[in-house]
Design a protein around this motif. Structure first.
Motif, short mmCIF file in Angstrom:
data_model
loop_
_atom_site.label_atom_id
_atom_site.label_comp_id
_atom_site.label_asym_id
_atom_site.label_seq_id
_atom_site.Cartn_x
_atom_site.Cartn_y
_atom_site.Cartn_z
N ARG A 75 -10.31 6.80 -6.17
CA ARG A 75 -9.46 7.23 -5.07
C ARG A 75 -8.50 6.09 -4.70
N VAL A 76 -7.25 6.45 -4.44
CA VAL A 76 -6.22 5.47 -4.13
C VAL A 76 -5.52 5.89 -2.84
N PHE A 77 -5.35 4.94 -1.93
CA PHE A 77 -4.69 5.19 -0.65
C PHE A 77 -3.56 4.18 -0.45
N ALA A 78 -2.34 4.67 -0.24
CA ALA A 78 -1.19 3.81 0.03
C ALA A 78 -0.78 4.00 1.49
N ILE A 79 -0.90 2.95 2.27
CA ILE A 79 -0.63 3.02 3.71
C ILE A 79 0.81 2.63 4.00
N ASP A 80 1.48 3.42 4.82
CA ASP A 80 2.76 3.00 5.39
C ASP A 80 2.45 2.13 6.60
N LEU A 81 2.81 0.86 6.55
CA LEU A 81 2.54 -0.03 7.67
C LEU A 81 3.35 0.36 8.89
N ARG A 82 2.95 -0.14 10.01
CA ARG A 82 3.62 0.13 11.29
C ARG A 82 5.14 -0.06 11.14
N GLY A 83 5.88 0.95 11.54
CA GLY A 83 7.33 0.87 11.52
C GLY A 83 7.98 1.21 10.20
N CYS A 84 7.18 1.47 9.16
CA CYS A 84 7.71 1.68 7.81
C CYS A 84 7.45 3.10 7.32
N GLY A 85 8.30 3.56 6.43
CA GLY A 85 8.09 4.86 5.81
C GLY A 85 8.01 5.99 6.81
N TRP A 86 6.86 6.67 6.82
CA TRP A 86 6.65 7.82 7.70
C TRP A 86 5.70 7.49 8.84
N SER A 87 5.28 6.24 8.99
CA SER A 87 4.45 5.84 10.12
C SER A 87 5.31 5.66 11.36
N ASP A 88 4.68 5.72 12.53
CA ASP A 88 5.40 5.52 13.78
C ASP A 88 5.99 4.11 13.82
N ALA A 89 7.05 3.97 14.61
CA ALA A 89 7.73 2.68 14.77
C ALA A 89 7.80 2.33 16.25
N PRO A 90 6.68 1.90 16.85
CA PRO A 90 6.70 1.52 18.27
C PRO A 90 7.49 0.23 18.48
N SER A 91 7.63 -0.17 19.73
CA SER A 91 8.47 -1.32 20.03
C SER A 91 7.78 -2.65 19.74
N GLY A 92 6.46 -2.69 19.63
CA GLY A 92 5.76 -3.95 19.41
C GLY A 92 4.58 -3.82 18.47
N GLY A 93 3.85 -4.93 18.33
CA GLY A 93 2.65 -4.94 17.51
C GLY A 93 2.88 -5.33 16.07
N TYR A 94 3.97 -6.05 15.76
CA TYR A 94 4.34 -6.32 14.37
C TYR A 94 3.91 -7.71 13.88
N ASP A 95 3.20 -8.46 14.69
CA ASP A 95 2.68 -9.74 14.22
C ASP A 95 1.51 -9.49 13.26
N SER A 96 1.15 -10.50 12.47
CA SER A 96 0.11 -10.32 11.46
C SER A 96 -1.22 -9.92 12.08
N ALA A 97 -1.53 -10.46 13.27
CA ALA A 97 -2.78 -10.10 13.93
C ALA A 97 -2.81 -8.61 14.26
N GLY A 98 -1.68 -8.08 14.73
CA GLY A 98 -1.60 -6.66 15.03
C GLY A 98 -1.65 -5.80 13.79
N LEU A 99 -0.92 -6.21 12.75
CA LEU A 99 -0.95 -5.45 11.50
C LEU A 99 -2.34 -5.44 10.89
N LEU A 100 -3.05 -6.55 11.01
CA LEU A 100 -4.41 -6.64 10.52
C LEU A 100 -5.29 -5.60 11.21
N GLU A 101 -5.19 -5.51 12.52
CA GLU A 101 -5.98 -4.51 13.25
C GLU A 101 -5.57 -3.10 12.86
N ASP A 102 -4.28 -2.90 12.60
CA ASP A 102 -3.82 -1.58 12.15
C ASP A 102 -4.54 -1.16 10.88
N VAL A 103 -4.53 -2.04 9.87
CA VAL A 103 -5.09 -1.68 8.57
C VAL A 103 -6.59 -1.44 8.68
#
Length: 307
Positions: A75-103
């Motif tokens: 099984r393979v899963f490709a994630i659109d990170l915050r703000g990219c592709g078809w994922s939501d693009a909120p105003s904040g949360g783009y630091d590595s610590a936030g992206l880490l919690e996202d994934v």
């Protein structure tokens, strides 16, 4: 956290045979996930799935050629990170610590306790942060066209930092979003330059990635992604803050010998800081998963098998 399937996207997904799409909501943000391979309950499928993290300015479609290769037996899963592709693009949360919690949150929402990880470019850097923060979640990691946190000091950052000149046009607050939105020719030119002579990055894909960055909220998100890296990760890297952190997840860095951005010289020799990391160079540019997907898939299988 919740999982939502078959939600209509904001715009049509580029078709990739064998790939389906779903959305998960984590930390108040809706994330798009492209998936392929055996069903979760298929006894022939391996217990551990493969998760793919794209770089900038791309999204899940950067894996269009690699996903079918890997999905033959897993099984393979490709994630659109915050703000990219078809994922939501909120105003904040783009630091590595936030992206880490996202994934990690997306993995939880998908029911993936432990996975094999592949990251490209900035997605590779995020992969290193993930493996350092939550090593129990990853059995192996393949970083493609990505720097790692333990460059050799004698090469120095300034010697190779000029190769990232283009980020200055995308990252500066208030300027980057305007360049991404109104000057897509730069995005197209960089993608073509990265692939060099390879035929792996077809013009339709170049147009797709450039067009995706022109939406106002996604242009702002792209600027934020890069600027947060400047504010937090570059000072940590320059100050050697990662040198006391030991990588335990078996990791392979795969580089192209013609990559105009990530060069192997400062990355070889990280064994001084971790025995879990090796570096391998193959013929190719900065978009190896699109240029030579069969080679990347073979390297991934070999690395995952050893791990």
């Amino acid at each position: 956290m919740s999982v939502q399937d078959r939600i209509a996207p904001d715009r049509p997904f580029p078709p990739v045979e064998g790939v389906s799409h779903r959305f998960v909501t984590v930390r108040g943000v809706r994330f798009h996930v492209a998936q392929a391979g055996p069903a979760a309950g298929d006894a022939t499928g391996p217990a551990e799935a493969v998760v793919l993290l794209h770089g900038f300015p791309q999204h899940w479609y950067a894996w269009r050629r690699l996903m079918p290769e890997l999905a033959r037996d897993r099984r393979v899963f490709a994630i659109d990170l915050r703000g990219c592709g078809w994922s939501d693009a909120p105003s904040g949360g783009y630091d590595s610590a936030g992206l880490l919690e996202d994934v990690l949150g997306v993995l939880d929402a998908l029911g993936l306790e432990r996975v094999r990880l592949v990251g490209h470019q900035s997605g590779g850097w995020l992969g290193f942060r993930l493996c350092l923060a939550a090593p129990e979640r990853f059995s192996a990691f393949l970083a493609v066209n990505s720097a790692h946190p333990w460059p050799r000091r004698r090469f120095g950052l300034p010697l190779y930092a000029w190769r990232y000149w283009y980020t200055a046009l995308w990252e500066y607050p208030g300027v980057g979003r305007r360049v991404l939105r109104h000057w897509p020719a730069l995005t197209r030119a960089m993608l073509r330059y990265w692939a060099g002579r390879a035929a792996g990055i077809e013009e339709s894909a170049v147009q797709e990635f450039a067009r995706a960055c022109t939406a106002p909220q996604r242009a702002r998100a792209g600027e934020q992604l890069l600027w947060q890296f400047v504010l937090h990760d570059i000072p940590a890297l320059a100050g050697g803050r990662f040198r006391d952190q030991r990588l335990t997840v078996p990791t392979l860095v795969l580089l192209g010998d013609r990559d105009p951005v990530v060069r192997p010289q400062p990355l070889v020799g990280a064994q001084d800081f971790t025995e879990a990391l090796t570096v391998r160079v193959v013929p190719g540019g900065h978009l190896l998963a699109e240029e030579i997907p069969e080679v990347v898939a073979a390297v991934a299988r070999e690395h995952f098998g050893r791990a």
